[in-house]
Write an enzyme that holds these catalytic residues in place. Structure first.
Site, short mmCIF file in Angstrom:
data_model
loop_
_atom_site.label_atom_id
_atom_site.label_comp_id
_atom_site.label_asym_id
_atom_site.label_seq_id
_atom_site.Cartn_x
_atom_site.Cartn_y
_atom_site.Cartn_z
N LYS A 1 -17.50 13.15 -6.95
CA LYS A 1 -16.59 14.28 -7.23
C LYS A 1 -16.83 14.78 -8.66
O LYS A 1 -17.74 15.57 -8.86
CB LYS A 1 -15.16 13.86 -6.92
CG LYS A 1 -15.06 13.43 -5.42
CD LYS A 1 -13.70 13.36 -4.88
CE LYS A 1 -13.58 12.72 -3.52
NZ LYS A 1 -14.33 13.23 -2.40
N THR B 1 -26.27 -3.50 3.20
CA THR B 1 -26.67 -2.10 3.29
C THR B 1 -27.62 -1.77 2.14
O THR B 1 -27.58 -2.42 1.09
CB THR B 1 -25.41 -1.18 3.29
OG1 THR B 1 -25.81 0.14 3.60
CG2 THR B 1 -24.70 -1.18 1.96
N THR B 2 -28.44 -0.75 2.36
CA THR B 2 -29.44 -0.38 1.36
C THR B 2 -28.79 0.17 0.10
O THR B 2 -27.79 0.90 0.17
CB THR B 2 -30.40 0.67 1.98
OG1 THR B 2 -31.02 0.06 3.11
CG2 THR B 2 -31.46 1.12 1.00
N THR C 1 -5.18 14.92 8.08
CA THR C 1 -5.41 14.81 6.63
C THR C 1 -4.09 15.02 5.87
O THR C 1 -3.84 14.37 4.86
CB THR C 1 -6.47 15.85 6.19
OG1 THR C 1 -7.62 15.70 7.02
CG2 THR C 1 -6.88 15.65 4.75
N SER D 1 0.84 -1.19 0.00
CA SER D 1 0.00 0.00 0.00
C SER D 1 0.88 1.25 0.00
O SER D 1 1.81 1.36 0.80
CB SER D 1 -0.88 -0.06 1.27
OG SER D 1 -1.74 1.03 1.34
N SER E 1 -4.94 13.51 -3.53
CA SER E 1 -5.82 14.67 -3.50
C SER E 1 -5.27 15.87 -2.75
O SER E 1 -5.77 16.97 -2.91
CB SER E 1 -7.14 14.26 -2.86
OG SER E 1 -6.94 13.89 -1.52
N THR F 1 -15.39 7.21 -7.45
CA THR F 1 -16.54 7.78 -6.74
C THR F 1 -17.49 8.43 -7.74
O THR F 1 -17.08 8.83 -8.83
CB THR F 1 -16.08 8.85 -5.72
OG1 THR F 1 -17.21 9.30 -4.98
CG2 THR F 1 -15.43 10.04 -6.38
N1 PMP Z 1 -10.57 7.71 -2.07
C1 PMP Z 1 -9.96 8.91 -1.97
C2 PMP Z 1 -8.58 9.04 -2.49
C3 PMP Z 1 -10.62 10.02 -1.41
O1 PMP Z 1 -10.01 11.19 -1.33
C4 PMP Z 1 -11.95 9.85 -0.95
C5 PMP Z 1 -12.76 10.96 -0.31
N2 PMP Z 1 -12.39 12.22 -0.53
C6 PMP Z 1 -12.53 8.60 -1.06
C7 PMP Z 1 -11.82 7.55 -1.61
C8 PMP Z 1 -13.93 8.37 -0.59
O2 PMP Z 1 -14.83 8.77 -1.59
P1 PMP Z 1 -16.31 9.21 -1.22
O3 PMP Z 1 -16.25 10.67 -0.88
O4 PMP Z 1 -17.12 8.90 -2.43
O5 PMP Z 1 -16.71 8.39 -0.04
#
Ligand code: PMP
Length: 409
Positions: free
Chosen positions: A247, A276-277, A362, A136, A188, A244
């Site tokens: 975004k 989950t739903t 973060t 990882s 990010s 996702t």
């Molecule tokens: N992977 C990365 C790299 C993220 O930055 C994020 C959330 N910002 C996610 C997964 C989770 O995505 P979601 O906001 O759709 O839960």
């Protein structure tokens, strides 16, 4: 007996470490993005959002909104159950087809969020590989870290984007041992990009599976918005693409795309998928509308890149400490948690600009920043106002501006 004390101690710790988070109460105004209303303690005030992950403004796109309204009117608000028990709705099935096609894979599987996709997808895949070791990247998102942790298999962390280190770790394993390399396409917080082709080379050499998170790149990079792996011509070498719908596609939900057996196995074994739903049909239809629009339309991607380049140039010109990045993420470094929070507060209170401070955990301590995310809708006027506001805030807080600006005074 009351346990309140434990909670107040935990909260006090966050305050003391300057990590206590305050959320801005925002009201987005359809059709006026990035303008919004901020419900401040003193009442509503107009603001411009500079930190949205609705990177292309698709959450406000008329096609996306109409798909959502039309589907909700026709099919109702909720999915009515888990995928297995009456929740599999037709827009969701269509969305999965669309996602598989986008990423050139046989199948796709939608989850409630990108977070859940990683958190349940990674351990399910690793858990089905006997004696798997997960490799990882050190900067992987918390959802991947949690996924790796849940897998309960051996993990090895490779230094961020360091393929030399990854190779060392791979070479230390016997060839036959199943290995899963988990990494992000675009990170990010710094906006840097993974060496996708080199990672694929290593995966092939050492017999590893590849799992790429395209959360911050799908829709925005590559032909038809298929992401960074597609841009690098490496999509066919990637085993699992995760992404996702929240975004670039402006909605909600997450997914993985892969070959049919992997998807079927995750569908059959992943608890975070099974119990989950399902996503509401209206959300699925809206996401499909966004994906289809961005597949056909290049202009949002072009304008997005042009705007990001413009913001970087204007802020650099103003002497602000912009971290160089080759993507749409524009980190402006403060390097102090307290001042980062104060900078964000001042921007909001004095200039009507909303950009959330990004502090530990973060990002690493000492690298606290304002993370700007220009969109196609931030015009020149907004960019200039942002630069002026940042310079004002930098001066108020005694933060360093590059000398060229000071010398010009
Ligand atoms: N992977 C990365 C790299 C993220 O930055 C994020 C959330 N910002 C996610 C997964 C989770 O995505 P979601 O906001 O759709 O839960």
């Amino acid at each position: 007996m009351t346990y309140d004390h434990f909670f107040s101690v935990a909260l006090a710790r966050l305050h003391q470490e300057r990590r206590y988070r305050v959320f801005a109460d925002l009201e987005r105004i359809a059709g006026r993005f990035p303008y919004a209303r901020w419900h401040s303690p003193d009442g509503p005030r107009p603001v411009v959002i500079w930190c949205s992950n609705d990177y292309l403004g698709m959450g406000q796109h008329p096609k996306v909104i109409s798909a959502m309204i039309e589907t909700a009117t026709r099919m109702g608000a909720g999915a009515g159950g888990t995928r297995n028990i009456s929740g599999t709705n037709h827009p969701l099935v269509e969305l999965e087809r669309e996602l598989a096609e986008l990423h050139g894979k046989e199948a796709a599987l939608v989850f409630t969020s990108g977070y859940v996709s990683n958190e349940t997808g990674i351990p399910t895949i690793a858990g089905l590989l006997p004696d798997c070791v997960i490799l990882s990247d050190a900067w992987n998102h918390n959802s991947m870290i949690e996924g790796v942790r849940r897998a309960g298999v051996e993990k090895k962390i490779w230094r961020h984007n360091d393929v030399g280190h990854l190779e060392e770790l791979l070479a230390a394993e016997v060839l036959e041992r199943p290995k899963l390399i988990a990494f992000e396409a675009l990170y990010s917080m710094d906006g840097d990009v993974a060496p996708v082709k080199k990672i694929c080379d290593l995966a092939e050499r050492y017999g590893a599976m590849t799992y790429i998170d395209e959360v911050h790149s799908a829709g925005m990079y590559g032909p038809a918005g298929a992401g960074i792996a597609a841009r690098e011509g490496a999509l066919h070498r990637i085993d699992v693409v995760e992404g996702t719908l929240a975004k670039a596609f402006g909605c909600l939900g997450g997914y993985i795309a892969a070959n049919a057996d992997i998807i079927d196995a995750v569908r059959s074994y992943a608890p975070g998928f099974i119990f989950t739903t399902a996503l509401p049909p209206a959300v699925c239809a809206a996401a499909t509308a966004a994906i289809q629009h961005l597949k056909a339309s290049q202009c949002e991607r072009d304008r997005h890149q042009e705007r990001a380049a413009r913001v970087k140039a204007v802020l650099n010109e103003a002497g602000l400490p912009v971290m160089p990045s080759e993507t749409h993420i524009v980190p402006v470094m403060v390097s102090d948690p307290e001042k980062c929070k104060q900078a964000s507060d001042l921007l909001l209170a004095k200039h009507g600009i909303y950009v959330q401070p990004i502090n530990y955990p973060t990002v690493r301590r000492g690298t606290e920043r304002l993370r700007l995310t220009p969109t196609p809708y931030h015009d020149d006027k907004l960019v200039d106002a942002l630069a002026e506001a940042l310079v004002d805030v930098w001066r108020r807080l005694g933060l360093p501006l590059r000398s060229r600006v000071l010398a010009a005074e």
